[in-house]
Write an enzyme that holds these catalytic residues in place. Structure first.
Site, mmCIF file in Angstrom:
data_model
loop_
_atom_site.group_PDB
_atom_site.id
_atom_site.type_symbol
_atom_site.label_atom_id
_atom_site.label_comp_id
_atom_site.label_asym_id
_atom_site.label_seq_id
_atom_site.Cartn_x
_atom_site.Cartn_y
_atom_site.Cartn_z
ATOM 1 N N HIS A 273 -46.771 -4.220 69.567
ATOM 2 C CA HIS A 273 -45.702 -5.094 70.056
ATOM 3 C C HIS A 273 -45.176 -4.738 71.438
ATOM 4 O O HIS A 273 -44.369 -5.471 71.997
ATOM 5 C CB HIS A 273 -44.516 -5.058 69.087
ATOM 6 C CG HIS A 273 -43.703 -3.799 69.200
ATOM 7 N ND1 HIS A 273 -44.076 -2.618 68.610
ATOM 8 C CD2 HIS A 273 -42.547 -3.521 69.867
ATOM 9 C CE1 HIS A 273 -43.175 -1.684 68.887
ATOM 10 N NE2 HIS A 273 -42.246 -2.202 69.658
HETATM 11 C C1 UD1 Z 1 -37.423 -4.191 71.719
HETATM 12 C C2 UD1 Z 1 -37.329 -2.899 72.548
HETATM 13 C C3 UD1 Z 1 -38.530 -2.024 72.242
HETATM 14 C C4 UD1 Z 1 -38.637 -1.760 70.748
HETATM 15 C C5 UD1 Z 1 -38.615 -3.070 69.975
HETATM 16 C C6 UD1 Z 1 -38.546 -2.780 68.510
HETATM 17 C C7 UD1 Z 1 -36.258 -3.162 74.738
HETATM 18 C C8 UD1 Z 1 -36.480 -3.210 76.200
HETATM 19 N N1 UD1 Z 1 -37.364 -3.205 73.984
HETATM 20 O O1 UD1 Z 1 -38.581 -4.865 72.123
HETATM 21 O O2 UD1 Z 1 -38.384 -0.780 72.900
HETATM 22 O O3 UD1 Z 1 -39.834 -1.078 70.508
HETATM 23 O O4 UD1 Z 1 -37.460 -3.846 70.342
HETATM 24 O O5 UD1 Z 1 -39.076 -3.776 67.729
HETATM 25 O O6 UD1 Z 1 -35.135 -3.100 74.290
HETATM 26 N N2 UD1 Z 1 -37.818 -12.092 68.889
HETATM 27 C C9 UD1 Z 1 -37.659 -12.869 67.779
HETATM 28 N N3 UD1 Z 1 -36.760 -12.497 66.846
HETATM 29 C C10 UD1 Z 1 -36.010 -11.384 66.965
HETATM 30 C C11 UD1 Z 1 -36.168 -10.579 68.100
HETATM 31 C C12 UD1 Z 1 -37.085 -10.940 69.057
HETATM 32 O O7 UD1 Z 1 -38.317 -13.911 67.626
HETATM 33 O O8 UD1 Z 1 -35.215 -11.078 66.062
HETATM 34 C C13 UD1 Z 1 -38.840 -12.451 69.908
HETATM 35 C C14 UD1 Z 1 -38.291 -13.294 71.056
HETATM 36 O O9 UD1 Z 1 -39.281 -14.188 71.421
HETATM 37 C C15 UD1 Z 1 -38.102 -12.259 72.145
HETATM 38 C C16 UD1 Z 1 -39.211 -11.256 71.884
HETATM 39 O O10 UD1 Z 1 -39.352 -11.248 70.472
HETATM 40 O O11 UD1 Z 1 -38.193 -12.826 73.435
HETATM 41 C C17 UD1 Z 1 -38.925 -9.859 72.387
HETATM 42 O O12 UD1 Z 1 -37.689 -9.364 71.868
HETATM 43 P P1 UD1 Z 1 -36.834 -8.238 72.667
HETATM 44 O O13 UD1 Z 1 -35.710 -7.798 71.828
HETATM 45 O O14 UD1 Z 1 -36.552 -8.705 74.030
HETATM 46 O O15 UD1 Z 1 -37.852 -7.070 72.837
HETATM 47 P P2 UD1 Z 1 -38.814 -6.381 71.787
HETATM 48 O O16 UD1 Z 1 -40.216 -6.669 72.198
HETATM 49 O O17 UD1 Z 1 -38.398 -6.728 70.415
HETATM 50 N N1 UDP Z 2 -41.200 -1.427 60.510
HETATM 51 C C1 UDP Z 2 -40.835 -2.273 59.447
HETATM 52 N N2 UDP Z 2 -41.570 -3.410 59.262
HETATM 53 C C2 UDP Z 2 -42.631 -3.743 60.036
HETATM 54 C C3 UDP Z 2 -42.984 -2.869 61.106
HETATM 55 C C4 UDP Z 2 -42.241 -1.720 61.322
HETATM 56 O O1 UDP Z 2 -39.882 -1.980 58.711
HETATM 57 O O2 UDP Z 2 -43.255 -4.778 59.796
HETATM 58 C C5 UDP Z 2 -40.380 -0.220 60.750
HETATM 59 C C6 UDP Z 2 -41.131 1.086 60.786
HETATM 60 O O3 UDP Z 2 -41.143 1.680 59.502
HETATM 61 C C7 UDP Z 2 -40.346 1.915 61.784
HETATM 62 C C8 UDP Z 2 -39.739 0.889 62.715
HETATM 63 O O4 UDP Z 2 -39.852 -0.365 62.052
HETATM 64 O O5 UDP Z 2 -39.285 2.620 61.160
HETATM 65 C C9 UDP Z 2 -40.466 0.857 64.023
HETATM 66 O O6 UDP Z 2 -39.990 -0.210 64.777
HETATM 67 P P1 UDP Z 2 -40.790 -0.841 65.993
HETATM 68 O O7 UDP Z 2 -42.225 -0.504 65.883
HETATM 69 O O8 UDP Z 2 -40.416 -2.283 66.044
HETATM 70 O O9 UDP Z 2 -40.104 -0.161 67.247
HETATM 71 P P2 UDP Z 2 -40.334 1.210 68.034
HETATM 72 O O10 UDP Z 2 -40.245 2.321 67.076
HETATM 73 O O11 UDP Z 2 -41.657 1.102 68.728
HETATM 74 O O12 UDP Z 2 -39.246 1.185 69.048
#
Ligand code: UD1
Ligand code: UDP
Length: 394
Positions: free
Chosen positions: A240
């Site tokens: 992701h």
């Molecule tokens: C964010 C964090 C990343 C983390 C990740 C965990 C930053 C800069 N990045 O990235 O470090 O690893 O969260 O999962 O803070 N969206 C949905 N539903 C949601 C949330 C997001 O559909 O509930 C979609 C939207 O299209 C959005 C995209 O995901 O534009 C990205 O979401 P965003 O929160 O900006 O960044 P993440 O990639 O989730």
């Molecule tokens: N996780 C979850 N469901 C999923 C994928 C990940 O509950 O489908 C949990 C996982 O166990 C871990 C956390 O989400 O604790 C990791 O989040 P993510 O990979 O989104 O973010 P990152 O750690 O890279 O910031």
């Protein structure tokens, strides 16, 4: 093994660093009834999971605290499901900031967090990790003169192209209390000039969360059987990161690599797909052959899959840590990691995004002996962090 020795030596050398069980008991009693008011700022899936042991502890000790949700994640399966499953109390504020460009999202959070802090006047704001939520929480607090505690401080990928690297460096340097998960993270902070007295090695709360939920995940979740899988009979993938899925060549390379892994090793790859990655599949019009795509999973289901997988391929930070704790081999689909402890103990290797290399590294990790030590602590980081808060600020 290396960790135990290192902890021991450093403990003898410097008693001001509060680590592991037993050391804080007197202070806990000394601080009971303190009027410390804590604000927990969170907004994304990993923050909810990694804050859950701290919230449990604050709640269990009857301390004065509240949760401020920025709304960075808002879909049911990226947000609400974790509050329900981890039985977390309702948040007091949700800023509903939602998605947007970095500046827009972080700016809206900064405005919203500042208003709440001005009204609630907490003594300390806790932020976790490296998200835009963490940066906004830390920045809003430090500018108001409110103390900042950074959970998971001192991680570095040394890759300034990652938004997370900027966020974690800035959050660390806004903070008064830096909760480093490992001694390596502490060394990094000291190397950047952070005062020794601000840094506490606590372990990572990801271990607490795993320990608190693994048995439930094994007994209550049904995802392994409902997907027709068997223990050690599948690979689990999560992809992701912005630098991977927003770049067509890298995303295509990873997906091809996962398809090749399926073909070469004859086991299905299950991929719970993050909404950012789902969106990018459409943008790049990528059609997948093979791979079992499922919606993002609740925590117990994900833990069950993760602990049952033969091997995990990921670009997630939390998943690199969890696989290390669960003794499941991990192949990281990135060129660097801010979790070098996993490489050192041998639970993880870096594969990058080139398909053949992903296959090579998978073959290498399939041969790994699953007996590495866990460098991320003993599952009591949440308790330790709350005790340090009371002792330092109460
Ligand atoms: C964010 C964090 C990343 C983390 C990740 C965990 C930053 C800069 N990045 O990235 O470090 O690893 O969260 O999962 O803070 N969206 C949905 N539903 C949601 C949330 C997001 O559909 O509930 C979609 C939207 O299209 C959005 C995209 O995901 O534009 C990205 O979401 P965003 O929160 O900006 O960044 P993440 O990639 O989730
Ligand atoms: N996780 C979850 N469901 C999923 C994928 C990940 O509950 O489908 C949990 C996982 O166990 C871990 C956390 O989400 O604790 C990791 O989040 P993510 O990979 O989104 O973010 P990152 O750690 O890279 O910031």
């Amino acid at each position: 093994m290396f960790c135990a020795l290192k902890f021991c030596n450093l403990k003898q050398m410097n008693l001001t660093f509060l680590i592991w069980e037993g050391e804080l008991k007197d202070n806990v009693y000394a601080c009971r009834g303190s009027a410390l008011k804590t604000c927990v700022v969170l907004g994304t899936r990993p923050e909810i999971i990694k804050f859950s042991p701290i919230i449990r502890e604050l709640n269990g000790q009857g301390l004065d605290y509240f949760v401020l949700h920025t709304g960075q994640h808002y879909s049911y399966n990226m947000d609400r499901v974790f509050f329900e499953q981890l039985r977390l109390p309702e948040v007091r504020y949700n800023l509903d900031v939602g998605s947007g460009s970095h500046g827009e999202q972080t700016g809206k959070m900064l405005i919203g967090v500042e208003k709440v802090l001005a009204k609630e006047k907490p003594d300390v704001v806790l932020v976790e990790g490296d998200t835009n939520t963490a940066l906004a929480g830390a920045l809003a607090a430090v500018k108001l003169g409110v103390k900042v505690g950074h959970v998971e401080a001192g991680l570095r990928s040394y890759d300034r192209g990652m938004p997370e690297e900027i966020n974690r460096v800035l959050a660390d340097h806004c903070s008064d209390l830096l909760f480093a998960p490992t001694w390596k993270a502490r060394e990094i902070l000291l190397g950047e000039g952070v005062a020794e007295s601000k840094v506490f090695v606590t372990g990572n709360t990801v271990v607490d969360a795993v320990f608190q939920n693994l048995e439930l995940a094994k007994s209550k979740a049904s995802v392994v059987s409902s997907l027709g899988l068997e223990r050690d009979g599948f690979f689990l993938a999560t992809v992701h990161r912005q630098e991977n899925v927003d770049c067509e060549a890298r995303f295509r390379g990873i997906l091809r690599g996962l398809e090749l892994v399926e073909e070469r090793f004859g086991l299905p790859v299950v991929y719970p797909i993050h909404p950012r990655a789902r969106k990018q599949l459409k943008v790049f019009q990528i059609a997948l052959e093979g791979l079992t795509l499922v919606e993002p999973l609740d925590y117990l289901s994900f833990l069950q899959l993760e602990s049952s997988a033969r091997l995990v391929l990921t670009d997630s930070g939390g998943v690199q840590e969890e696989t290390c704790v669960l003794r499941v081999p991990c192949v990281t689909l990135r060129d660097n990691t801010e979790r070098p402890e996993t490489l050192e103990v041998g639970s993880n290797v870096l594969a990058g995004t080139v398909p053949e290399r992903i296959v090579e590294k998978t073959a290498e990790m399939l041969g790994a002996k699953r007996d590495w030590p866990n460098p991320f602590g003993d599952g009591k980081a949440g308790q330790r962090i709350v005790d340090i808060l009371k002792r330092s600020l109460g």
